[in-house]
Design a protein around this motif. Structure first.
Motif, PDB file in Angstrom:
ATOM      1  N   ALA A 134       0.840  -1.196   0.000  1.00 15.72           N
ATOM      2  CA  ALA A 134       0.000   0.000   0.000  1.00 15.72           C
ATOM      3  C   ALA A 134       0.875   1.246   0.000  1.00 15.72           C
ATOM      4  O   ALA A 134       2.015   1.209   0.459  1.00 15.72           O
ATOM      5  N   ARG A 135       0.323   2.351  -0.543  1.00 15.45           N
ATOM      6  CA  ARG A 135       1.051   3.629  -0.513  1.00 15.45           C
ATOM      7  C   ARG A 135       0.390   4.537   0.514  1.00 15.45           C
ATOM      8  O   ARG A 135      -0.826   4.481   0.688  1.00 15.45           O
ATOM      9  N   MET A 188      -9.422   2.483  -3.351  1.00 15.69           N
ATOM     10  CA  MET A 188      -9.855   1.090  -3.233  1.00 15.69           C
ATOM     11  C   MET A 188     -10.883   0.894  -2.139  1.00 15.69           C
ATOM     12  O   MET A 188     -10.908   1.623  -1.147  1.00 15.69           O
ATOM     13  N   ASP A 201      -0.475   7.447   0.305  1.00  9.65           N
ATOM     14  CA  ASP A 201      -1.527   8.321  -0.227  1.00  9.65           C
ATOM     15  C   ASP A 201      -2.666   7.548  -0.898  1.00  9.65           C
ATOM     16  O   ASP A 201      -3.503   8.127  -1.587  1.00  9.65           O
ATOM     17  N   ASP A 202      -2.725   6.234  -0.707  1.00  8.98           N
ATOM     18  CA  ASP A 202      -3.900   5.485  -1.169  1.00  8.98           C
ATOM     19  C   ASP A 202      -5.118   5.969  -0.383  1.00  8.98           C
ATOM     20  O   ASP A 202      -4.990   6.437   0.749  1.00  8.98           O
ATOM     21  N   SER A 216      -0.993   7.639  -8.327  1.00 10.70           N
ATOM     22  CA  SER A 216      -1.592   8.043  -7.045  1.00 10.70           C
ATOM     23  C   SER A 216      -2.587   9.178  -7.297  1.00 10.70           C
ATOM     24  O   SER A 216      -2.394   9.960  -8.222  1.00 10.70           O
ATOM     25  N   PRO A 217      -3.584   9.347  -6.468  1.00  8.87           N
ATOM     26  CA  PRO A 217      -3.934   8.436  -5.382  1.00  8.87           C
ATOM     27  C   PRO A 217      -4.791   7.280  -5.896  1.00  8.87           C
ATOM     28  O   PRO A 217      -5.708   7.503  -6.681  1.00  8.87           O
ATOM     29  N   ARG A 218      -4.454   6.073  -5.476  1.00 10.31           N
ATOM     30  CA  ARG A 218      -5.284   4.935  -5.870  1.00 10.31           C
ATOM     31  C   ARG A 218      -6.461   4.839  -4.902  1.00 10.31           C
ATOM     32  O   ARG A 218      -6.290   4.999  -3.701  1.00 10.31           O
ATOM     33  N   ILE A 262      -8.641   4.558   1.056  1.00  8.92           N
ATOM     34  CA  ILE A 262      -9.329   3.285   1.270  1.00  8.92           C
ATOM     35  C   ILE A 262     -10.685   3.492   1.923  1.00  8.92           C
ATOM     36  O   ILE A 262     -10.827   4.221   2.904  1.00  8.92           O
ATOM     37  N   ILE A 280      -0.908  -1.639   4.742  1.00  5.55           N
ATOM     38  CA  ILE A 280      -1.903  -0.568   4.880  1.00  5.55           C
ATOM     39  C   ILE A 280      -1.740   0.130   6.228  1.00  5.55           C
ATOM     40  O   ILE A 280      -1.772   1.359   6.327  1.00  5.55           O
ATOM     41  N   MET A 336      -1.836  -3.108 -10.259  1.00  5.76           N
ATOM     42  CA  MET A 336      -2.085  -1.933  -9.415  1.00  5.76           C
ATOM     43  C   MET A 336      -0.815  -1.149  -9.103  1.00  5.76           C
ATOM     44  O   MET A 336      -0.884   0.037  -8.770  1.00  5.76           O
ATOM     45  N   VAL A 372      -2.040   4.360   5.891  1.00  7.77           N
ATOM     46  CA  VAL A 372      -2.971   4.776   4.839  1.00  7.77           C
ATOM     47  C   VAL A 372      -4.269   5.248   5.487  1.00  7.77           C
ATOM     48  O   VAL A 372      -4.735   4.648   6.458  1.00  7.77           O
TER      49      VAL A 372
END
Ligand code: A3P
Length: 294
Positions: free
Chosen positions: A37-38, A107, A40-41, A103-105, A43, A120, A98, A125
């Motif tokens: 995970a990043r 999900m 800046d994801d 970014s940002p992803r 969620i 995560i 993925m 995140v």
């Protein structure tokens, strides 16, 4: 009914929790464990039927607004590789693809925290946790199961209720789900929102969500997001956004529809379950059970 699909043929179990074979697989679950995970994801976590499609609409609009500001109008609509936003749904190679997403992803996940990839939490995140009162969850899930070929169908509401209360439905027991997430609610990277409070005041909800993700909004932008996320406009748009699935998904969009299904005995059973598992917890209090489930 001739096309009645039985639960045992449509479900597999992973770490003790049932999932539909039609959209999930043990191979993908295994691959998900090492997903990186990043920070800046974005969620969205919510049990099935808590309003995840509703909040997805709000969050994707907010992300688009924020992107436009940082990248400028032109670069905002570049063709991006699309990936189905539900984290645990899809083929095992999905997580490789993925890696290439910018970014940002965004999900969405129905998983409990202990079944999410550890990166995560390691990477802090931000997670928006969406919850809804358990009686409306069960009601919505029942109608959804019977409207969708990928989930087991039920001849009667009573049969569904029995499965719901005995941990046999897809993504497992809602009460356990809430108890597990309750261990995480004090973390600063998690914000909890209820379906009911959003129904009550969508503008305030959107404002708070935008603030949590650090997305500044003008009054006009706020109004646009609020308008586009009304039940009526989402239902009207649903053929475009969700195809034939839209009719099943945007069913009623109301609070307290459970009153049309629950028997006296079922009310008692669920009240007792709530009392035992959740009443004393933070998430339990957030649900305002006495207001929405009595
Ligand atoms: P009902 O079956 O009670 O109508 P999910 O997206 O997690 O599967 O949740 C689906 C539930 O959210 C459905 O509940 C659906 O009608 C409701 N929903 C979807 N969009 C909504 C909106 N804009 N406003 C209120 N409820 C919405």
């Amino acid at each position: 009914a001739a096309n009645l699909l039985h639960r045992d043929e449509l479900m597999f179990s992973y770490k003790g929790i049932p999932y539909p074979t039609t959209i999930c697989s043990p191979e993908a679950f295994k691959a998900l464990e090492s997903f990186e995970a990043r920070s800046d994801d974005v969620i969205l976590a919510g049990y099935p039927k808590s309003g995840t499609n509703w909040l997805s609409q709000i969050l994707t609009d907010l992300i688009a607004i924020s992107q436009k500001k940082t990248l400028g109008e032109e670069s905002g609509n570049a063709e991006e590789p699309e990936e189905f936003p539900y984290l645990e749904v899809g083929d095992p190679e999905k997580y490789e693809r993925m890696i290439k997403l910018p970014s940002p992803r965004f999900m969405v996940t129905h998983l409990r925290p202990e079944n999410l990839p550890t990166s995560i939490f390691k990477n802090k995140v931000k997670i928006l946790l969406l919850i809804r009162n358990p009686k409306d969850i069960a009601t919505s899930f029942y109608h959804f199961s019977n409207g969708l070929a990928t989930l087991p169908s039920y001849e009667t509401w009573d049969d569904f209720f029995t499965d719901f209360m005995s941990k046999k439905i897809a993504w497992g027991c809602y009460f356990e789900y809430l108890s597990e997430w309750n261990k995480y609610v004090d973390k600063e990277n998690i914000m909890t929102v209820t379906y009911e409070e959003l129904k009550e005041n969508r503008a305030l909800g959107v404002k708070n969500i935008a603030a949590f993700f650090g997305i500044p909004l003008t009054e006009e932008e706020l109004q646009l997001v609020v308008e586009r996320s009304s039940f009526q406009s989402m239902k009207k748009n649903s053929e475009k956004t969700h195809g034939a699935f839209g009719n099943v998904l945007f069913r009623k969009g109301a609070v307290s529809d459970w009153k049309n299904l629950f028997s006296e005995d079922q009310n008692e059973k669920m009240d007792k379950m709530f009392e035992e598992c959740l009443a004393g917890t933070k998430l339990g209090k957030k649900l305002k059970y006495d207001v929405y489930c009595k």
